[in-house]
Enzyme design. Structure first.
Site, PDB file in Angstrom:
ATOM      1  N   GLY A   8       1.001  -1.251  -0.209  1.00  0.00           N
ATOM      2  CA  GLY A   8       0.181   0.137  -0.080  1.00  0.00           C
ATOM      3  C   GLY A   8       0.870   1.297   0.059  1.00  0.00           C
ATOM      4  CB  SER A 131      -6.353  -9.065  11.521  1.00  0.00           C
ATOM      5  OG  SER A 131      -7.587  -9.529  10.835  1.00  0.00           O
ATOM      6  CE1 TYR A 156      -2.903 -12.841   8.584  1.00  0.00           C
ATOM      7  CE2 TYR A 156      -5.267 -13.061   9.206  1.00  0.00           C
ATOM      8  CZ  TYR A 156      -4.225 -12.238   8.645  1.00  0.00           C
ATOM      9  OH  TYR A 156      -4.374 -10.834   8.549  1.00  0.00           O
TER      10      TYR A 156
HETATM   11  N1  LIG Z   1      -5.737  -7.108   3.547  1.00  0.00           N
HETATM   12  C1  LIG Z   1      -6.662  -7.081   4.504  1.00  0.00           C
HETATM   13  O1  LIG Z   1      -7.879  -7.319   4.286  1.00  0.00           O
HETATM   14  C2  LIG Z   1      -5.902  -7.117   6.034  1.00  0.00           C
HETATM   15  C3  LIG Z   1      -6.979  -7.342   7.234  1.00  0.00           C
HETATM   16  C4  LIG Z   1      -6.547  -7.407   8.293  1.00  0.00           C
HETATM   17  C5  LIG Z   1      -5.123  -7.253   8.504  1.00  0.00           C
HETATM   18  N2  LIG Z   1      -4.279  -7.000   7.780  1.00  0.00           N
HETATM   19  C6  LIG Z   1      -2.928  -6.761   8.086  1.00  0.00           C
HETATM   20  O2  LIG Z   1      -2.194  -5.894   7.349  1.00  0.00           O
HETATM   21  C7  LIG Z   1      -0.897  -6.020   7.068  1.00  0.00           C
HETATM   22  C8  LIG Z   1      -0.664  -5.590   5.668  1.00  0.00           C
HETATM   23  O3  LIG Z   1      -1.084  -6.625   4.476  1.00  0.00           O
HETATM   24  P1  LIG Z   1      -1.663  -6.141   3.298  1.00  0.00           P
HETATM   25  O4  LIG Z   1      -3.272  -6.509   3.272  1.00  0.00           O
HETATM   26  O5  LIG Z   1      -1.051  -5.032   2.817  1.00  0.00           O
HETATM   27  O6  LIG Z   1      -1.161  -7.293   2.453  1.00  0.00           O
HETATM   28  P2  LIG Z   1       0.127  -7.551   1.299  1.00  0.00           P
HETATM   29  O7  LIG Z   1      -0.166  -6.463   0.209  1.00  0.00           O
HETATM   30  O8  LIG Z   1       0.095  -8.796   1.128  1.00  0.00           O
HETATM   31  O9  LIG Z   1       1.439  -6.867   1.990  1.00  0.00           O
HETATM   32  C9  LIG Z   1       2.010  -7.657   3.273  1.00  0.00           C
HETATM   33  C10 LIG Z   1       3.500  -7.403   3.127  1.00  0.00           C
HETATM   34  O10 LIG Z   1       4.454  -7.734   3.808  1.00  0.00           O
HETATM   35  C11 LIG Z   1       5.486  -8.224   3.332  1.00  0.00           C
HETATM   36  N3  LIG Z   1       6.134  -9.385   3.643  1.00  0.00           N
HETATM   37  C12 LIG Z   1       5.687 -10.768   3.884  1.00  0.00           C
HETATM   38  N4  LIG Z   1       6.334 -11.424   4.365  1.00  0.00           N
HETATM   39  C13 LIG Z   1       7.631 -10.892   4.472  1.00  0.00           C
HETATM   40  C14 LIG Z   1       8.877 -11.104   5.100  1.00  0.00           C
HETATM   41  N5  LIG Z   1       9.312 -12.427   5.377  1.00  0.00           N
HETATM   42  N6  LIG Z   1       9.734 -10.181   5.265  1.00  0.00           N
HETATM   43  C15 LIG Z   1       9.396  -8.996   4.918  1.00  0.00           C
HETATM   44  N7  LIG Z   1       8.226  -8.341   4.279  1.00  0.00           N
HETATM   45  C16 LIG Z   1       7.302  -9.591   4.280  1.00  0.00           C
HETATM   46  C17 LIG Z   1       5.145  -8.551   1.854  1.00  0.00           C
HETATM   47  O11 LIG Z   1       6.370  -8.567   1.035  1.00  0.00           O
HETATM   48  P3  LIG Z   1       6.253  -8.801  -0.646  1.00  0.00           P
HETATM   49  O12 LIG Z   1       5.666  -7.666  -1.512  1.00  0.00           O
HETATM   50  O13 LIG Z   1       7.761  -8.966  -0.914  1.00  0.00           O
HETATM   51  O14 LIG Z   1       5.510  -9.973  -0.815  1.00  0.00           O
HETATM   52  C18 LIG Z   1       4.044  -7.369   1.629  1.00  0.00           C
HETATM   53  O15 LIG Z   1       4.679  -6.174   1.074  1.00  0.00           O
HETATM   54  C19 LIG Z   1      -0.786  -7.570   7.346  1.00  0.00           C
HETATM   55  O16 LIG Z   1      -0.149  -7.475   8.877  1.00  0.00           O
HETATM   56  C20 LIG Z   1      -1.977  -8.159   7.500  1.00  0.00           C
HETATM   57  O17 LIG Z   1      -2.156  -9.127   8.537  1.00  0.00           O
HETATM   58  C21 LIG Z   1      -4.761  -6.956   6.153  1.00  0.00           C
END
Ligand SMILES: NC(=O)c1ccc[n+]([C@@H]2O[C@H](COP(=O)([O-])OP(=O)(O)OC[C@H]3O[C@@H](n4cnc5c(N)ncnc54)[C@H](OP(=O)(O)O)[C@@H]3O)[C@@H](O)[C@H]2O)c1
Length: 272
Positions: A8, A131, A156
């Site tokens: 994002g 979350s 998760y």
């Molecule tokens: N999307 C939702 O509806 C939602 C709802 C509740 C909570 N959340 C929380 O919001 C946060 C952000 O998620 P998002 O929705 O933005 O998902 P996302 O687009 O998949 O972003 C997650 C990020 O985490 C990075 N990541 C994953 N494994 C990693 C590692 N080993 N080391 C460093 N970075 C790593 C990914 O990097 P890469 O780009 O390299 O893969 C990606 O940039 C998360 O903690 C998630 O649990 C999201």
């Protein structure tokens, strides 16, 4: 300010607009540089840099922190945002189940290594992105790494509950330091988080119109990071920029302490 990986990029952009020095900590530096470049293209004065950090590898976390502490004198905001969801059973380099390893233990270690700098930089804030899913989680102390049985959804949820418990326990331990810590539910956001689940990806595609954009999903984290009125608020959980419900298992002081001790033991660190 340090922000663990996010796709994002509007989130980073919005914070950059506030004239902070923003350090994007991510495992894929090329992607991070693309995000940084797109921010600079719109806002040339943005002070954004990218550093490598793989939360699935404690050596990478330690190397990141070591360099960071050598080169950065102040840290006022740490946003523990990166996360994985519903991935097939995999382990981190150190042998932790991926969800608990990246979402909780990775951020736990990173925060422990940066906490001295945060204290010296106080006032400072830590935001742990959890979350709504924490409601459906419980901490399986007898099998934290799901070796007995594995369900990606439950793994998760466990890790997101661990985020809430970590924020609460850390807030308790940071009392009087002028460093606050709060957890956040960003909302249901149209991001790449569902990449490991075909069903979730289809659902997110079908209901895309009802989901938050990454920019909208970033608002609660940004609010917790910069809102004046939150300067002394710590140990709370936020959603839509207001305090939010925490499930009973996320309010248990005993579970929070036990998880803290278990995390220190797994990581081989002492953090009083
Ligand atoms: N999307 C939702 O509806 C939602 C709802 C509740 C909570 N959340 C929380 O919001 C946060 C952000 O998620 P998002 O929705 O933005 O998902 P996302 O687009 O998949 O972003 C997650 C990020 O985490 C990075 N990541 C994953 N494994 C990693 C590692 N080993 N080391 C460093 N970075 C790593 C990914 O990097 P890469 O780009 O390299 O893969 C990606 O940039 C998360 O903690 C998630 O649990 C999201």
């Amino acid at each position: 300010m340090t922000l663990t990986a996010t796709r994002g990029r509007q989130e980073i952009f919005t914070i950059a607009l506030k004239r902070a020095r923003v350090i994007i900590a991510c495992r894929d530096v090329e992607k991070g540089e693309e995000a940084a470049a797109s921010i600079r293209a719109v806002y040339p004065k943005a002070d954004v840099e990218v550093r490598e950090l793989d939360l699935a590898d404690t050596c990478s976390i330690r190397a990141f922190a070591q360099k960071f502490l050598r080169e950065v004198n102040h840290l006022h905001i740490l946003i523990n945002n990166a996360g994985v969801m519903m991935c097939p059973y995999t382990k981190t380099i150190d042998g932790f189940e991926m969800h608990i390893g990246v979402n909780h233990l990775g951020h736990f270690l990173l925060t422990s290594l940066l906490i001295g700098l945060l204290k010296r930089s106080a006032p400072a804030r830590i935001i742990v992105v959890s979350s709504l899913a924490h409601n459906f989680g419980w901490i399986r102390f007898h099998d934290l790494h799901s070796q007995g049985s594995y369900n990606s959804g439950l793994a998760y949820c466990q890790s997101k509950l661990a985020n809430v418990l970590f924020a609460r326990e850390l807030a308790r331990r940071l009392k009087g330091t002028n460093v606050t810590v709060n957890s956040v539910h960003p909302g249901t956001v149209n991001s790449d988080l569902t990449r490991h689940s075909t069903l979730m990806t289809i659902m997110f595609t079908v209901f895309a119109l009802f989901l938050k954009t990454p920019r909208e999903g970033a608002q609660t984290s940004i609010y917790c990071a910069v809102a004046e009125e939150l300067h002394s608020i710590s140990g709370k959980h936020f959603s839509d920029c207001v305090p939010a419900f925490v499930a009973p298992q996320g309010r248990s002081e005993e579970t929070a302490r036990r998880l803290w001790d278990a995390s220190c033991e797994l990581l081989g660190i002492e953090w009083d």
